[in-house]
Design an enzyme around this catalytic site. Structure first.
Site, mmCIF file in Angstrom:
data_model
loop_
_atom_site.group_PDB
_atom_site.id
_atom_site.type_symbol
_atom_site.label_atom_id
_atom_site.label_comp_id
_atom_site.label_asym_id
_atom_site.label_seq_id
_atom_site.Cartn_x
_atom_site.Cartn_y
_atom_site.Cartn_z
ATOM 1 N N CYS A 2 0.760 -1.135 -0.092
ATOM 2 C CA CYS A 2 0.073 -0.227 -0.126
ATOM 3 C C CYS A 2 0.827 1.284 0.224
ATOM 4 O O CYS A 2 2.151 1.133 0.608
ATOM 5 C CB CYS A 2 -0.818 0.164 1.161
ATOM 6 N N ARG A 27 5.106 -0.253 -6.057
ATOM 7 C CA ARG A 27 5.136 -0.929 -4.666
ATOM 8 C C ARG A 27 4.225 -2.232 -4.972
ATOM 9 O O ARG A 27 4.121 -3.239 -4.085
ATOM 10 C CB ARG A 27 4.642 -0.189 -3.655
ATOM 11 N N TRP A 74 -2.906 -2.697 -1.455
ATOM 12 C CA TRP A 74 -2.708 -4.191 -1.597
ATOM 13 C C TRP A 74 -3.268 -4.852 -0.704
ATOM 14 O O TRP A 74 -3.028 -4.708 0.636
ATOM 15 C CB TRP A 74 -0.905 -4.400 -1.385
ATOM 16 N N ASN A 98 -1.892 2.125 5.596
ATOM 17 C CA ASN A 98 -1.089 1.092 5.462
ATOM 18 C C ASN A 98 -0.599 0.358 6.560
ATOM 19 O O ASN A 98 -0.398 0.950 7.813
ATOM 20 C CB ASN A 98 0.480 1.618 4.866
ATOM 21 N N GLY A 99 -0.442 -1.035 6.425
ATOM 22 C CA GLY A 99 -0.333 -1.855 7.876
ATOM 23 C C GLY A 99 -1.290 -2.686 8.290
ATOM 24 O O GLY A 99 -2.345 -2.900 7.037
ATOM 25 N N GLU A 479 18.344 -18.036 -6.092
ATOM 26 C CA GLU A 479 17.906 -16.711 -6.623
ATOM 27 C C GLU A 479 17.185 -16.677 -7.983
ATOM 28 O O GLU A 479 16.317 -16.235 -8.324
ATOM 29 C CB GLU A 479 18.875 -15.738 -6.558
ATOM 30 N N LYS A 483 13.400 -15.808 -9.094
ATOM 31 C CA LYS A 483 13.106 -14.615 -10.340
ATOM 32 C C LYS A 483 12.016 -15.504 -11.345
ATOM 33 O O LYS A 483 11.396 -14.636 -11.751
ATOM 34 C CB LYS A 483 14.306 -14.298 -11.081
ATOM 35 N N GLU A 486 8.641 -15.419 -9.524
ATOM 36 C CA GLU A 486 7.925 -14.222 -9.249
ATOM 37 C C GLU A 486 7.539 -13.297 -10.655
ATOM 38 O O GLU A 486 6.373 -12.589 -10.770
ATOM 39 C CB GLU A 486 8.423 -13.306 -8.491
ATOM 40 N N HIS A 502 17.926 -37.018 -3.160
ATOM 41 C CA HIS A 502 17.146 -37.420 -1.878
ATOM 42 C C HIS A 502 15.711 -36.839 -1.896
ATOM 43 O O HIS A 502 15.259 -36.765 -0.904
ATOM 44 C CB HIS A 502 17.949 -36.288 -0.646
ATOM 45 N N LYS A 601 6.569 -4.125 -3.957
ATOM 46 C CA LYS A 601 8.086 -3.706 -3.824
ATOM 47 C C LYS A 601 8.523 -3.786 -2.644
ATOM 48 O O LYS A 601 9.821 -4.140 -2.233
ATOM 49 C CB LYS A 601 8.339 -2.771 -4.597
HETATM 50 C C1 AGP Z 1 12.834 -9.968 -5.226
HETATM 51 O O1 AGP Z 1 12.677 -9.974 -6.266
HETATM 52 C C2 AGP Z 1 11.456 -9.756 -4.243
HETATM 53 N N1 AGP Z 1 10.574 -9.119 -4.644
HETATM 54 C C3 AGP Z 1 11.387 -9.970 -2.657
HETATM 55 O O2 AGP Z 1 11.866 -11.213 -2.250
HETATM 56 C C4 AGP Z 1 12.434 -8.844 -1.898
HETATM 57 O O3 AGP Z 1 13.997 -9.105 -2.115
HETATM 58 C C5 AGP Z 1 12.102 -9.021 -0.237
HETATM 59 O O4 AGP Z 1 10.864 -8.603 -0.043
HETATM 60 C C6 AGP Z 1 13.053 -8.017 0.644
HETATM 61 O O5 AGP Z 1 12.876 -6.753 0.189
HETATM 62 P P1 AGP Z 1 14.018 -5.730 0.766
HETATM 63 O O6 AGP Z 1 15.273 -6.184 0.139
HETATM 64 O O7 AGP Z 1 13.132 -4.425 0.275
HETATM 65 O O8 AGP Z 1 13.870 -5.913 2.257
#
Ligand code: AGP
Length: 606
Positions: A2, A27, A74, A98-99, A479, A483, A486, A502, A601
């Protein structure tokens, strides 16, 4: 997640609120809304989907007003719908939030018994009705104060009152909020980025703070209701880095500029003339460090996982890594001789901040590695190591990951040198190698930009994918899988190649894309045998290596060759094809590259 915007002005605020909401789009959100005071009444307009939809509504039925609040939501409590979109208004009060309000169910019951009729499923509407209710008996400051005291949970609020029709009120507990100062108007924003197009003079609210904005002044109160003065900061001008320029989207730009961000970061920390790393005022003597605990979420956690390998190879310090949402609730014995390092691009991630807060309350040494230096995490930690990547707008983290890894690597080398755990010769060699990293990244970028689109086609019909690596390549596999997940919504698993037998080997079937990370290191032969096991079961292997020869490439569907460099720097180069691969798969699937579904974000709620 948000986003809030508020403006108190003496001219119409609607178009500036809309423009600022657009800045907050990065965001991640699912609905939007605005409220202004028009002819002494609250005028509220909301919609699902993008701010563009809100603009269309406003085009058909314009809003006026020199006082307003706006929001991008959001969804947490209640589906993404018009009713649940913010602001939430009564006849007298309008609120954006927000929150999360943790006691909203109890409060809702009490308010319903008093006759308040809820229109939404949100936790926010209780704030509207609490304010409305207290307002019947109390003045403005007491109304705000009593409302905030009744709420459990985290919030950043923007509030309009029908009765006090020249002010916008802001309040913060847990979720970030900033005030900006403009010519004959003042602003409220959930981050400085939203305010940057209007001002570079900013004040950050601390937990418990309340602010009251008119067009010509801002008053601040602390949690004890005492009027306080707060520092004003001047934000750096990084206009050039927040525009897409000729790039199709922010993510492409952010991937492509990694050679430059790495160069900037190296310049900030490394003195190539003296062959040394600058780390002034580090909060703990490296010699006295008992243990280092690296903490983060998502991609930031992966950079911690990467750094564990470097620290263990370069120093004798025991290293632990932790996911912030786990760390904050475990019964951990915090130790004053340990160093707790928090990694975060945004510096606002709720779980990471809570983990840091726990450390602060226990008075242990903290350090943060952040991109946003004005963030809550940076401001709360004992020591800050910025990654100097510039604003990262794409929800999927790319250049920030590289920056986080780089700072962690630089930290590992420096600590190792101070503790005399590597030789001076080795230290200087590592510093020298860093000099070449930007060019190696550039070279890798150029090569992979040409080669990954073709490989991406192979993922179109796949129902999932696997990313395998050993040693320093394992965190990069994690990672790479994140990627792909997401951005393209494909199921993907990152695994240590040695773990396949395993269990996960059962997933391999004819045509499943499997990305194998196999640089020429001490794990190379072992990784290649794991790759053969995948090939034998019909896996479609994409091999990423810096050691191409015919034997290993046999039966491999695609091979990507990255440049050779020192073993510790190879993970930086391995990352690039994975970012581009995820990007191209998502592009082919027509996914929203910069704003993947359901994601935000900066994750400011837990
Ligand atoms: C990464 O591509 C993400 N969208 C997410 O995992 C992100 O890295 C995570 O939310 C942590 O965010 P920050 O680095 O702003 O703390």
């Amino acid at each position: 997640m948000c986003g809030i915007i508020g403006i108190a002005s003496n001219k119409s605020v609607v178009s500036n609120i809309i423009q600022s909401l657009k800045k907050l789009e990065y965001r991640g959100y699912d609905s939007a809304g605005i409220a202004t005071i028009v002819d002494g009444n609250i005028d509220e307009k909301k919609c699902t989907g993008r701010v563009d939809n809100l603009e269309k509504i406003l085009f058909k039925s314009p809003s006026k007003g020199s006082l307003g609040i706006g929001h991008v939501r959001w969804a947490t409590h209640g589906a993404p719908s018009k009713e649940n979109a913010h602001p939430h208004s009564s006849e007298d009060v309008s609120v954006v939030h927000n929150g999360i309000i943790e006691n909203s169910n109890e409060l809702k019951k009490i308010l319903e018994e008093k006759g308040y009729k809820f229109k939404s499923q949100t936790d926010t509407e209780v704030i509207t009705f609490l304010l409305t209710d207290f307002l019947k008996e109390f003045d403005l400051v007491d109304t705000i104060n009593k409302t905030l005291k009744t709420l459990n949970g985290s919030f950043a609020l923007g509030i309009l009152f029908k009765k006090y029709n020249n002010i916008v009120v802001g309040a913060r507990r847990g979720s970030p909020l900033a005030v900006g100062y403009g010519p004959e108007e003042n602003y409220l924003g959930s981050d400085s980025y939203a305010l940057k197009s209007m001002t570079n003079k900013i004040t950050y609210l601390d937990d418990g703070d309340v602010c009251i904005l008119t067009n010509d002044k801002v008053d601040f109160y602390n949690s004890e209701n005492k009027k306080i003065n707060k520092k004003t900061l001047t934000l750096s001008d990084d206009k050039h880095t927040v525009e897409k320029g000729d790039y199709k989207d922010f993510m492409t730009k952010e991937i492509c500029e990694q050679n430059l961000t790495v160069k900037t970061c190296i310049k900030e920390y490394v003195d190539q003339l003296r062959k040394d790393i600058n780390l002034y005022n580090f909060p703990i003597k490296p010699k006295d460090i008992n243990k280092i605990i690296l903490i983060g979420c998502g991609t930031a956690y992966h950079s911690c996982a990467m750094a564990k390998y470097w620290f263990e190879e370069l120093t004798d310090i025991p290293i632990e890594i932790d996911i912030a949402s786990e760390f904050r609730y475990r019964r951990i014995k915090l130790n004053k001789k340990n160093l707790y390092v928090f990694v975060s691009q945004s510096g606002e991630t709720a779980d990471t901040f809570a983990a840091l807060d726990l450390c602060k309350k226990n008075k242990v040494k903290t350090c943060s590695i952040v991109n946003v230096v004005e963030s809550s995490i940076a401001r709360s930690s004992d020591f800050v190591l910025p990654i100097h990547a510039g604003p990262e707008i794409g929800v999927a983290s790319t250049k920030a990951f590289t920056g986080q890894m780089l700072v962690l690597y630089i930290l590992a080398i420096k600590i190792s040198e101070v503790r005399k755990e590597i030789s001076i010769l080795d230290y200087e060699k590592k510093i020298n190698d860093l000099k070449n990293l930007p060019d190696l990244i550039k070279k890798t970028l150029n090569y992979c930009q040409n080669n990954t689109p073709l490989i991406a086609k192979d993922f179109m019909k796949a129902k999932g994918a696997m990313f395998l690596g050993r040693g320093l390549s394992f965190p990069i596999a994690l990672e790479g899988a994140l990627k792909l997940k997401e951005l393209s919504y494909l199921h993907a698993e990152g695994y240590p190649a040695g773990e396949m037998k395993h269990g996960p080997l059962a997933l391999i079937e004819e045509g499943l894309p499997v990305v194998i990370l196999a640089p020429k290191d001490r794990y190379f032969e072992k990784t290649i045998s794991n790759m053969q096991e995948v090939i034998a079961r019909g896996g479609k292997v994409i091999l990423i290596t810096n050691e191409v020869n015919k034997i290993v490439s046999e039966n491999v569907r695609f091979t990507l060759e990255i440049p050779k460099t020192n073993e510790h720097l190879t993970p930086f180069l391995m990352t690039i094809p994975l970012q581009l691969l995820a990007y191209h798969v998502a592009s082919l699937k027509n996914c929203d590259i910069d704003k993947p579904r359901n994601l935000a974000k900066s994750v400011t709620v837990e």
